[in-house]
Design a protein around this motif. Structure first.
Motif, PDB file in Angstrom:
ATOM      1  N   MET A 179      -6.128  -2.999  -0.061  1.00  0.00           N
ATOM      2  CA  MET A 179      -6.634  -2.003   0.889  1.00  0.00           C
ATOM      3  C   MET A 179      -7.572  -0.985   0.250  1.00  0.00           C
ATOM      4  SD  MET A 179      -4.927  -3.298   3.327  1.00  0.00           S
ATOM      5  CE  MET A 179      -3.451  -4.322   3.460  1.00  0.00           C
ATOM      6  N   ALA A 180      -7.865  -1.150  -1.024  1.00  0.00           N
ATOM      7  CA  ALA A 180      -8.693  -0.166  -1.732  1.00  0.00           C
ATOM      8  C   ALA A 180     -10.055  -0.008  -1.067  1.00  0.00           C
ATOM      9  CB  ALA A 180      -8.872  -0.583  -3.195  1.00  0.00           C
ATOM     10  N   GLY A 181     -10.433   1.224  -0.810  1.00  0.00           N
ATOM     11  CA  GLY A 181     -11.751   1.518  -0.270  1.00  0.00           C
ATOM     12  C   GLY A 181     -11.919   1.271   1.208  1.00  0.00           C
ATOM     13  N   ASP A 186      -9.886  -1.043   9.140  1.00  0.00           N
ATOM     14  CA  ASP A 186      -9.844  -2.213   8.263  1.00  0.00           C
ATOM     15  C   ASP A 186      -8.462  -2.398   7.643  1.00  0.00           C
ATOM     16  OD1 ASP A 186     -12.411  -3.180   8.649  1.00  0.00           O
ATOM     17  OD2 ASP A 186     -13.269  -1.947   7.054  1.00  0.00           O
ATOM     18  N   ILE A 187      -7.810  -1.290   7.283  1.00  0.00           N
ATOM     19  CA  ILE A 187      -6.466  -1.377   6.718  1.00  0.00           C
ATOM     20  C   ILE A 187      -5.525  -2.049   7.705  1.00  0.00           C
ATOM     21  CG2 ILE A 187      -4.419  -0.006   6.108  1.00  0.00           C
ATOM     22  CD1 ILE A 187      -6.310   1.940   4.686  1.00  0.00           C
ATOM     23  N   ASN A 211       2.132   3.740   3.133  1.00  0.00           N
ATOM     24  CA  ASN A 211       2.328   3.368   4.537  1.00  0.00           C
ATOM     25  C   ASN A 211       2.210   1.858   4.709  1.00  0.00           C
ATOM     26  OD1 ASN A 211       2.708   5.997   5.517  1.00  0.00           O
ATOM     27  ND2 ASN A 211       0.501   6.345   5.617  1.00  0.00           N
ATOM     28  N   VAL A 212       1.264   1.255   3.997  1.00  0.00           N
ATOM     29  CA  VAL A 212       1.107  -0.205   4.017  1.00  0.00           C
ATOM     30  C   VAL A 212       2.344  -0.864   3.419  1.00  0.00           C
ATOM     31  CG1 VAL A 212      -0.191  -2.137   3.025  1.00  0.00           C
ATOM     32  CG2 VAL A 212      -1.414  -0.168   3.981  1.00  0.00           C
ATOM     33  N   VAL A 213       2.812  -0.346   2.286  1.00  0.00           N
ATOM     34  CA  VAL A 213       3.994  -0.914   1.629  1.00  0.00           C
ATOM     35  C   VAL A 213       5.203  -0.858   2.545  1.00  0.00           C
ATOM     36  CG1 VAL A 213       5.591  -0.629  -0.309  1.00  0.00           C
ATOM     37  CG2 VAL A 213       3.134  -0.410  -0.685  1.00  0.00           C
ATOM     38  N   SER A 214       5.430   0.284   3.169  1.00  0.00           N
ATOM     39  CA  SER A 214       6.607   0.419   4.041  1.00  0.00           C
ATOM     40  C   SER A 214       6.514  -0.499   5.247  1.00  0.00           C
ATOM     41  CB  SER A 214       6.763   1.875   4.498  1.00  0.00           C
ATOM     42  OG  SER A 214       5.681   2.270   5.325  1.00  0.00           O
ATOM     43  N   ASP A 233      14.516  -2.449  -1.050  1.00  0.00           N
ATOM     44  CA  ASP A 233      13.591  -2.351   0.081  1.00  0.00           C
ATOM     45  C   ASP A 233      12.979  -0.954   0.085  1.00  0.00           C
ATOM     46  OD1 ASP A 233      15.413  -0.570   1.342  1.00  0.00           O
ATOM     47  OD2 ASP A 233      16.384  -2.198   2.431  1.00  0.00           O
ATOM     48  N   TYR A 234      12.003  -0.738   0.964  1.00  0.00           N
ATOM     49  CA  TYR A 234      11.254   0.515   0.913  1.00  0.00           C
ATOM     50  C   TYR A 234      12.158   1.717   1.160  1.00  0.00           C
ATOM     51  CZ  TYR A 234       7.735   4.078   1.601  1.00  0.00           C
ATOM     52  OH  TYR A 234       6.990   5.218   1.473  1.00  0.00           O
TER      53      TYR A 234
END
Length: 253
Positions: A179-181, A186-187, A211-214, A233-234
């Motif tokens: 997700m960089a940049g 787009d994310i 937020n993406v990881v969770s 887990d998260y």
């Protein structure tokens, strides 16, 4: 080396030393088959070094790496990729002045035993069209199939890179900060794409966006100063006091 029975990728005692400094120190890791597994940590935690060790872009000073029961510690990156451990964005080849369709067809050539020569006839390459269009549709690029890769917005280029990686049909995909940049839209699009392609595959990812990881990940390994700080887990790792202390001032979970 004892590994978890359901692990497709494992490391034991993984250590990487640079000029006397241990960037990674005695890391034990099990990636369970069919999961999305994140490596996270504050800056300088060693997560990228661990990622590079797992994908064989670095050679460990000590320790062992096992993929599908095979010791791959001394195996070269290209050979590891052929075994099915594929690192996206580094291994995938996107050519800016080829169309989306042609990029995916080039990626499909190796699997179809056509080699990677650009002078293959259109008749031979046309045999790959159906599979190429399926992959292009799977990553949400059907409307862009005839566009040159250089014309694509940043997030769509990432989707094309994923399509070229999927062309190898790998059982394990590794993403280095996918997700960089990216902007919010787009994310969301790439997160949805990773969730879809993870069905029936294993995904390992280094990611700063918590937020993406969770939202995406089944299991999370937290690294700090080259060592594993916590795993679970998260919800488990985000409530860990040591994890909160490590992230203080750098990221808000």
């Amino acid at each position: 080396m004892s590994t978890s029975a359901d692990a497709i990728l494992s490391a034991r005692g993984l250590t990487k030393e640079f000029f006397g400094f241990k960037a990674v120190n005695n890391v034990d890791l099990d990636v369970r088959e069919g999961t999305i597994h994140a490596l996270i940590g504050p800056n300088g935690a060693g997560k990228t070094t661990v990622f590079n060790l797992l994908t064989k872009f670095l050679t460990p000073t000590e320790g062992r790496i096992v993929f599908r029961g095979k010791d791959i510690t001394g195996v070269k990156p290209a050979d590891v990729a052929r075994l099915g451990l594929v690192r996206s964005f580094q291994i995938s080849a996107v050519f800016p002045h080829l169309t989306v369709l042609d990029n995916v067809r080039v990626a499909l050539q190796r699997k179809a035993h056509l080699g990677t020569q650009f002078w293959r006839s259109n008749r031979l390459l046309d045999r790959l069209n159906d599979e190429a269009h399926d992959l292009i549709e799977a990553v949400g690029l059907a409307a862009f199939a005839a566009h040159d890769a250089a014309e694509l917005p940043y997030g769509r280029k990432r989707a094309l890179e994923i399509a070229t990686t999927l062309a190898l049909d790998p059982p394990v995909l590794l993403f280095d900060e996918p997700m960089a940049g990216m902007g919010v839209e787009d994310i969301g699009r790439i997160s949805d794409l990773i969730r879809r392609i993870a069905k029936g595959r294993t995904v390992v990812m280094v990611e700063h966006n918590l937020n993406v990881v969770s939202d995406l990940c089944d299991r999370v390994t937290v690294l700090a100063r080259g060592e594993i700080l916590a795993e679970g887990d998260y919800e488990e790792v985000s409530s860990n006091a040591r994890v909160r202390e490590a992230y203080m001032g750098s990221e808000d979970g």
